[in-house]
Scaffold this motif. Structure first.
Motif, PDB file in Angstrom:
ATOM      1  N   ILE A  10     -31.280 -26.515  -6.059  1.00 16.50           N
ATOM      2  CA  ILE A  10     -32.359 -27.255  -4.663  1.00 16.50           C
ATOM      3  C   ILE A  10     -31.840 -27.507  -4.714  1.00 16.50           C
ATOM      4  O   ILE A  10     -32.883 -28.272  -5.097  1.00 16.50           O
ATOM      5  N   MET A  11     -31.515 -28.312  -3.499  1.00 13.94           N
ATOM      6  CA  MET A  11     -31.718 -29.793  -2.713  1.00 13.94           C
ATOM      7  C   MET A  11     -32.279 -29.961  -1.656  1.00 13.94           C
ATOM      8  O   MET A  11     -31.179 -29.198  -0.581  1.00 13.94           O
ATOM      9  N   ASN A  12     -32.992 -30.570  -1.790  1.00  9.96           N
ATOM     10  CA  ASN A  12     -33.436 -30.666  -0.564  1.00  9.96           C
ATOM     11  C   ASN A  12     -33.478 -32.341   0.473  1.00  9.96           C
ATOM     12  O   ASN A  12     -34.525 -32.678  -0.449  1.00  9.96           O
ATOM     13  N   GLY A  13     -33.571 -32.693   1.639  1.00 10.32           N
ATOM     14  CA  GLY A  13     -33.926 -34.292   1.258  1.00 10.32           C
ATOM     15  C   GLY A  13     -32.887 -34.899   0.955  1.00 10.32           C
ATOM     16  O   GLY A  13     -33.104 -36.267   0.641  1.00 10.32           O
ATOM     17  N   VAL A  14     -31.387 -34.721  -0.053  1.00  2.67           N
ATOM     18  CA  VAL A  14     -30.838 -35.353  -0.287  1.00  2.67           C
ATOM     19  C   VAL A  14     -29.072 -35.182  -0.512  1.00  2.67           C
ATOM     20  O   VAL A  14     -28.921 -33.646   0.099  1.00  2.67           O
ATOM     21  N   ASN A  15     -28.779 -35.943  -0.330  1.00  2.00           N
ATOM     22  CA  ASN A  15     -26.359 -36.024  -0.614  1.00  2.00           C
ATOM     23  C   ASN A  15     -26.383 -36.649  -1.361  1.00  2.00           C
ATOM     24  O   ASN A  15     -25.915 -38.071  -1.877  1.00  2.00           O
ATOM     25  N   PRO A  16     -26.306 -36.080  -2.683  1.00  2.00           N
ATOM     26  CA  PRO A  16     -25.639 -36.890  -3.835  1.00  2.00           C
ATOM     27  C   PRO A  16     -23.858 -36.694  -3.599  1.00  2.00           C
ATOM     28  O   PRO A  16     -24.193 -37.638  -4.569  1.00  2.00           O
ATOM     29  N   ALA A  17     -23.902 -36.158  -3.002  1.00  2.00           N
ATOM     30  CA  ALA A  17     -22.564 -36.126  -2.910  1.00  2.00           C
ATOM     31  C   ALA A  17     -22.200 -37.353  -2.806  1.00  2.00           C
ATOM     32  O   ALA A  17     -20.891 -37.740  -2.420  1.00  2.00           O
ATOM     33  N   TYR A  18     -22.557 -37.586  -2.153  1.00  2.03           N
ATOM     34  CA  TYR A  18     -22.435 -39.316  -1.067  1.00  2.03           C
ATOM     35  C   TYR A  18     -23.287 -40.594  -1.296  1.00  2.03           C
ATOM     36  O   TYR A  18     -22.687 -41.778  -2.423  1.00  2.03           O
ATOM     37  N   THR A  19     -24.464 -40.385  -2.058  1.00  2.00           N
ATOM     38  CA  THR A  19     -24.991 -41.750  -3.033  1.00  2.00           C
ATOM     39  C   THR A  19     -24.852 -41.705  -4.374  1.00  2.00           C
ATOM     40  O   THR A  19     -25.538 -43.024  -4.226  1.00  2.00           O
ATOM     41  N   LEU A  20     -25.032 -41.050  -5.243  1.00  2.00           N
ATOM     42  CA  LEU A  20     -24.398 -40.974  -6.543  1.00  2.00           C
ATOM     43  C   LEU A  20     -23.663 -42.144  -6.727  1.00  2.00           C
ATOM     44  O   LEU A  20     -22.794 -41.124  -6.153  1.00  2.00           O
ATOM     45  N   SER A  21     -23.116 -43.006  -7.842  1.00  2.00           N
ATOM     46  CA  SER A  21     -22.058 -43.839  -8.307  1.00  2.00           C
ATOM     47  C   SER A  21     -21.400 -42.920  -8.728  1.00  2.00           C
ATOM     48  O   SER A  21     -20.276 -43.181  -8.658  1.00  2.00           O
ATOM     49  N   ASN A  22     -21.723 -41.675  -9.567  1.00  4.58           N
ATOM     50  CA  ASN A  22     -20.532 -40.950 -10.051  1.00  4.58           C
ATOM     51  C   ASN A  22     -20.472 -39.540  -9.392  1.00  4.58           C
ATOM     52  O   ASN A  22     -20.302 -38.262  -9.954  1.00  4.58           O
ATOM     53  N   SER A  23     -20.877 -39.908  -7.837  1.00  3.15           N
ATOM     54  CA  SER A  23     -20.386 -38.801  -6.874  1.00  3.15           C
ATOM     55  C   SER A  23     -19.077 -37.727  -6.930  1.00  3.15           C
ATOM     56  O   SER A  23     -19.457 -36.140  -7.302  1.00  3.15           O
ATOM     57  N   LYS A  24     -18.272 -38.141  -7.780  1.00  3.80           N
ATOM     58  CA  LYS A  24     -16.867 -37.285  -7.619  1.00  3.80           C
ATOM     59  C   LYS A  24     -17.410 -36.107  -9.449  1.00  3.80           C
ATOM     60  O   LYS A  24     -16.671 -35.468  -8.698  1.00  3.80           O
ATOM     61  N   GLU A  25     -18.053 -37.171 -10.159  1.00  7.34           N
ATOM     62  CA  GLU A  25     -18.214 -35.979 -11.625  1.00  7.34           C
ATOM     63  C   GLU A  25     -19.173 -34.472 -10.890  1.00  7.34           C
ATOM     64  O   GLU A  25     -19.491 -33.710 -11.236  1.00  7.34           O
ATOM     65  N   PHE A  26     -20.400 -35.571 -10.102  1.00 10.13           N
ATOM     66  CA  PHE A  26     -20.935 -34.425  -9.546  1.00 10.13           C
ATOM     67  C   PHE A  26     -20.634 -33.535  -9.190  1.00 10.13           C
ATOM     68  O   PHE A  26     -21.057 -32.385  -9.127  1.00 10.13           O
ATOM     69  N   VAL A  27     -19.642 -33.197  -8.042  1.00 15.26           N
ATOM     70  CA  VAL A  27     -19.318 -32.072  -7.269  1.00 15.26           C
ATOM     71  C   VAL A  27     -18.203 -31.362  -8.109  1.00 15.26           C
ATOM     72  O   VAL A  27     -17.888 -30.124  -7.694  1.00 15.26           O
ATOM     73  N   GLU A  28     -17.660 -31.293  -8.859  1.00 20.92           N
ATOM     74  CA  GLU A  28     -17.255 -31.175 -10.215  1.00 20.92           C
ATOM     75  C   GLU A  28     -18.413 -30.361 -10.335  1.00 20.92           C
ATOM     76  O   GLU A  28     -17.432 -29.547 -11.106  1.00 20.92           O
ATOM     77  N   ALA A  29     -19.128 -31.067 -10.849  1.00 18.97           N
ATOM     78  CA  ALA A  29     -19.927 -29.856 -11.976  1.00 18.97           C
ATOM     79  C   ALA A  29     -20.661 -29.034 -11.258  1.00 18.97           C
ATOM     80  O   ALA A  29     -20.544 -27.896 -11.790  1.00 18.97           O
ATOM     81  N   LEU A  30     -20.800 -29.562  -9.978  1.00 18.20           N
ATOM     82  CA  LEU A  30     -21.280 -29.028  -9.074  1.00 18.20           C
ATOM     83  C   LEU A  30     -20.349 -27.799  -8.544  1.00 18.20           C
ATOM     84  O   LEU A  30     -21.206 -26.054  -8.492  1.00 18.20           O
ATOM     85  N   LYS A  31     -19.392 -27.784  -9.391  1.00 16.65           N
ATOM     86  CA  LYS A  31     -18.491 -26.111  -9.319  1.00 16.65           C
ATOM     87  C   LYS A  31     -18.633 -25.305  -9.868  1.00 16.65           C
ATOM     88  O   LYS A  31     -18.701 -24.318 -10.279  1.00 16.65           O
ATOM     89  N   ALA A  32     -19.160 -25.380 -10.751  1.00 21.91           N
ATOM     90  CA  ALA A  32     -19.591 -24.832 -12.434  1.00 21.91           C
ATOM     91  C   ALA A  32     -20.732 -23.773 -12.366  1.00 21.91           C
ATOM     92  O   ALA A  32     -21.321 -23.504 -12.327  1.00 21.91           O
ATOM     93  N   VAL A  33     -21.726 -24.603 -10.977  1.00 20.33           N
ATOM     94  CA  VAL A  33     -22.965 -24.009 -10.403  1.00 20.33           C
ATOM     95  C   VAL A  33     -23.015 -22.778  -9.966  1.00 20.33           C
ATOM     96  O   VAL A  33     -21.882 -22.310  -8.385  1.00 20.33           O
ATOM     97  N   LYS A  34     -23.507 -21.428 -10.698  1.00 19.50           N
ATOM     98  CA  LYS A  34     -23.043 -20.366  -9.971  1.00 19.50           C
ATOM     99  C   LYS A  34     -23.614 -20.084  -8.514  1.00 19.50           C
ATOM    100  O   LYS A  34     -23.490 -19.800  -6.963  1.00 19.50           O
ATOM    101  N   LEU A  35     -24.950 -20.522  -8.211  1.00 15.24           N
ATOM    102  CA  LEU A  35     -25.907 -20.815  -6.470  1.00 15.24           C
ATOM    103  C   LEU A  35     -25.994 -21.992  -6.813  1.00 15.24           C
ATOM    104  O   LEU A  35     -27.133 -22.477  -7.653  1.00 15.24           O
TER     105      LEU A  35
END
Length: 66
Positions: A10-35
């Motif tokens: 659960i994320m509130n008020g953050v945009n890690p897919a934009y702000t993280l330096s490794n955002s591509k890795e975050f988005v790929e890892a997010l696909k493994a999260v069920k909800l």
């Protein structure tokens, strides 16, 4: 998250897919999260890749004077 050990994120008020330096890795890892839930005032990079994009109240909508 990559290993599939995170069931819910659960994320509130953050945009890690934009702000993280490794955002591509975050988005790929997010696909493994069920909800995944993103509370945001607008459609951003993170809310477009989550399971649920929920609207966060604007500061004028949350005065608490109801």
């Amino acid at each position: 998250m990559k290993a599939g050990k995170v069931h819910t994120l659960i994320m509130n008020g953050v945009n890690p897919a934009y702000t993280l330096s490794n955002s591509k890795e975050f988005v790929e890892a997010l696909k493994a999260v069920k909800l995944s839930v993103s509370f945001s005032m607008k459609e951003d990079e993170t809310s477009t890749v989550t399971t649920i994009a929920a609207a966060a109240p604007h500061y004028l909508e949350s005065w608490g004077d109801v």
